[in-house]
Structure formats: C-alpha cells, structure tokens
Write a protein that holds these residues in place. Sequence first.
Motif, PDB file in Angstrom:
ATOM      1  N   LEU A 229       0.833  -1.206   0.000  1.00 36.87           N
ATOM      2  CA  LEU A 229       0.000   0.000   0.000  1.00 36.87           C
ATOM      3  C   LEU A 229       0.866   1.254   0.000  1.00 36.87           C
ATOM      4  CD1 LEU A 229      -2.843  -1.018   2.482  1.00 36.87           C
ATOM      5  CD2 LEU A 229      -3.005  -0.759   0.003  1.00 36.87           C
ATOM      6  N   LEU A 230       1.950   1.248   0.770  1.00 32.73           N
ATOM      7  CA  LEU A 230       2.844   2.408   0.766  1.00 32.73           C
ATOM      8  C   LEU A 230       3.461   2.604  -0.616  1.00 32.73           C
ATOM      9  CD1 LEU A 230       4.630   1.984   4.219  1.00 32.73           C
ATOM     10  CD2 LEU A 230       2.928   3.693   3.588  1.00 32.73           C
ATOM     11  N   PHE A 231       3.851   1.485  -1.247  1.00 31.08           N
ATOM     12  CA  PHE A 231       4.414   1.588  -2.600  1.00 31.08           C
ATOM     13  C   PHE A 231       3.393   2.168  -3.569  1.00 31.08           C
ATOM     14  CE2 PHE A 231       4.628  -0.381  -6.814  1.00 31.08           C
ATOM     15  CZ  PHE A 231       5.855   0.106  -7.250  1.00 31.08           C
ATOM     16  N   LEU A 232       2.150   1.712  -3.457  1.00 28.21           N
ATOM     17  CA  LEU A 232       1.121   2.210  -4.376  1.00 28.21           C
ATOM     18  C   LEU A 232       0.819   3.684  -4.127  1.00 28.21           C
ATOM     19  CD1 LEU A 232      -1.333  -0.833  -4.422  1.00 28.21           C
ATOM     20  CD2 LEU A 232       0.215  -0.092  -6.240  1.00 28.21           C
ATOM     21  N   LEU A 233       0.873   4.111  -2.864  1.00 27.16           N
ATOM     22  CA  LEU A 233       0.650   5.525  -2.567  1.00 27.16           C
ATOM     23  C   LEU A 233       1.755   6.388  -3.165  1.00 27.16           C
ATOM     24  CD1 LEU A 233      -0.589   5.337   1.143  1.00 27.16           C
ATOM     25  CD2 LEU A 233      -1.920   6.029  -0.858  1.00 27.16           C
ATOM     26  N   VAL A 234       3.004   5.924  -3.042  1.00 25.44           N
ATOM     27  CA  VAL A 234       4.118   6.673  -3.642  1.00 25.44           C
ATOM     28  C   VAL A 234       3.977   6.686  -5.153  1.00 25.44           C
ATOM     29  CG1 VAL A 234       6.613   6.675  -3.985  1.00 25.44           C
ATOM     30  CG2 VAL A 234       5.663   6.192  -1.715  1.00 25.44           C
ATOM     31  N   LEU A 235       3.603   5.524  -5.718  1.00 27.35           N
ATOM     32  CA  LEU A 235       3.426   5.454  -7.177  1.00 27.35           C
ATOM     33  C   LEU A 235       2.303   6.387  -7.630  1.00 27.35           C
ATOM     34  CD1 LEU A 235       4.084   4.110  -9.893  1.00 27.35           C
ATOM     35  CD2 LEU A 235       2.397   2.338  -9.317  1.00 27.35           C
ATOM     36  N   LEU A 236       1.231   6.464  -6.825  1.00 30.51           N
ATOM     37  CA  LEU A 236       0.127   7.363  -7.151  1.00 30.51           C
ATOM     38  C   LEU A 236       0.584   8.810  -7.148  1.00 30.51           C
ATOM     39  CD1 LEU A 236      -2.910   7.904  -7.594  1.00 30.51           C
ATOM     40  CD2 LEU A 236      -3.169   7.925  -5.093  1.00 30.51           C
ATOM     41  N   ALA A 237       1.402   9.177  -6.159  1.00 29.46           N
ATOM     42  CA  ALA A 237       1.878  10.556  -6.075  1.00 29.46           C
ATOM     43  C   ALA A 237       2.747  10.906  -7.284  1.00 29.46           C
ATOM     44  CB  ALA A 237       2.669  10.738  -4.776  1.00 29.46           C
ATOM     45  N   PHE A 238       3.669  10.015  -7.625  1.00 27.29           N
ATOM     46  CA  PHE A 238       4.544  10.281  -8.775  1.00 27.29           C
ATOM     47  C   PHE A 238       3.751  10.287 -10.080  1.00 27.29           C
ATOM     48  CE2 PHE A 238       8.049   9.215  -5.890  1.00 27.29           C
ATOM     49  CZ  PHE A 238       8.947  10.234  -6.226  1.00 27.29           C
ATOM     50  N   SER A 239       2.757   9.408 -10.178  1.00 31.39           N
ATOM     51  CA  SER A 239       1.935   9.363 -11.389  1.00 31.39           C
ATOM     52  C   SER A 239       1.151  10.658 -11.553  1.00 31.39           C
ATOM     53  CB  SER A 239       0.979   8.168 -11.329  1.00 31.39           C
ATOM     54  OG  SER A 239       1.682   6.970 -11.278  1.00 31.39           O
ATOM     55  N   TRP A 240       0.658  11.175 -10.440  1.00 28.38           N
ATOM     56  CA  TRP A 240      -0.097  12.420 -10.501  1.00 28.38           C
ATOM     57  C   TRP A 240       0.800  13.590 -10.906  1.00 28.38           C
ATOM     58  CZ3 TRP A 240      -4.694  14.257 -11.048  1.00 28.38           C
ATOM     59  CH2 TRP A 240      -4.979  15.574 -10.710  1.00 28.38           C
TER      60      TRP A 240
END
Length: 251
Positions: A229-240
């Motif tokens: 979940l932490l990885f996906l949150l970081v990935l979401l931030a970078f994707s945004w």
Amino acid sequence: MARPVPMLLVALLLAAAPGLATAAGPGFPLESSGADVSNQASLQRGARLFMNNCLGCHSLQYVRYNTLAEGLGLTDEQVAENLRFTGESPHDTITIAMPQADAAGWFGQAPPDLSLMARARGTDYIYTFLKSFYVDPGSRLTGVNNKVLPGTSMPHVLWELQGVQEAVYRQEVGPDGEPQKVFDRFELARPGSMTPEEYSQAAQDITAFLSWAAEPMQLERQRLGIKVLLFLLVLLAFSWLYYKELWKDVK
C-alpha cells in the motif's frame, strides 16, 4: 499507462477480503475476542489449552507440528515435550485417532476439523462460543447447550475450568402482546478452577491460537500488505505529478 487510482482500490479491497469473509455471525450477540496473533505468550497458552482439551475430538489437519515451533516461538524440543503427545513426527499434521464414523455415532455428527474455523466463522464467534455453554436438561446427549450454536452436540469440555453456568431469562411482551422469555445473562451455578476473568483469558488464548492456525502467515501478509500500500501511494503521487507535468502545456 494503467491508472494508479483503480490499482489502489483493488489493493485495498484485497487487503479487506479476510475481514469480509468473517463478517457474518449468528443471531446471538458476539463478544469482541481481543485475540492477538502477534502475542506469542497468548498463542503458547492457547496451544497448550487446545492440545490438552480439544485435540481429542478436533484436528488441525492443515497445520504441522514443526510449524508450531516457528509460529509460536518455541523450540522443537518444547513442542515435543508440551504439545506433541502421541509420538507423531515433527513433519506430521495435527490429526486425531478418533474414527469419524464412531464420532458421528457418539455425538450425532463428527466433530469438525478446526484448521480454518477462525476464517470461516471469525474470532468473535469462537470466543463467544467458548463462553456460552449453559446447563440445559433438554439436551439429553450432553446436558448442556450453547447460545451461539443452539442444539450443539459438543459437550462443554472446558467446564472444569469455567464451571457450570445457567441461562437466566426475563419476561417481556412480544409484538403480538403475548409474554415471552428473553435471555438476560449467564449465572455461575458451580465455580470452576478459574475465575471468570481467568476463563475469559483462556478463551481468548484458544481463540488467538485458532486464528493463527487458520493462517500462520497472516502477520507476514499484513506486513507485506502495508508495504504494498505504501508503494502504491508513492506510485500514485509520482503518477499524478507526471500527469500534471505532461498536460501543463496542453491546457
């Protein structure tokens, strides 16, 4: 490029799946078990209580003895001395010698394997079930009944620890105006070797052990789930941020 938000939602749903599987319960109100599979002392007490009181009828066919040592923080010698009584090897699964056909004849049905009971019913169900036996003269087979599973054919094997309790009812007026008996509380008619608080702790320990047995890797799964979940949150931030940078000149 795959959208990060749906990926995160899928991960959250998968993480919540075990809780969804155990959400269902009986009509009798369930107590919160407070079972903690990260508490190794509780797991060890629960394992000892289970092996000494429940293993005569209930197997754990998906759990091996050598898994107990690793999961409960014990050595193989401690497992052999305290939890393995009938000469099985460390690699054997936890089974019982009672023939299923004989058990069905004695109890009306064969006692179920409890390997996955915590996943099927939930820990609150097991905890409340262990505390809800009461004297019932109408039960000709065992003389006791259980509020969580009415008509159970299981005897109260822990009665020497808990004691014998009776169900107390109160009179209420039903929807049709007729008086009806409503369960009010349990009263201890004969004390056991444990106080009520000590027995509640014992029931919680057995529940924690069965929860661990249902999924020995659950702590590892939870730790891995948090990392994902932490990885996906970081990935979401970078994707945004990438999305904003890519489209800033177009708008």
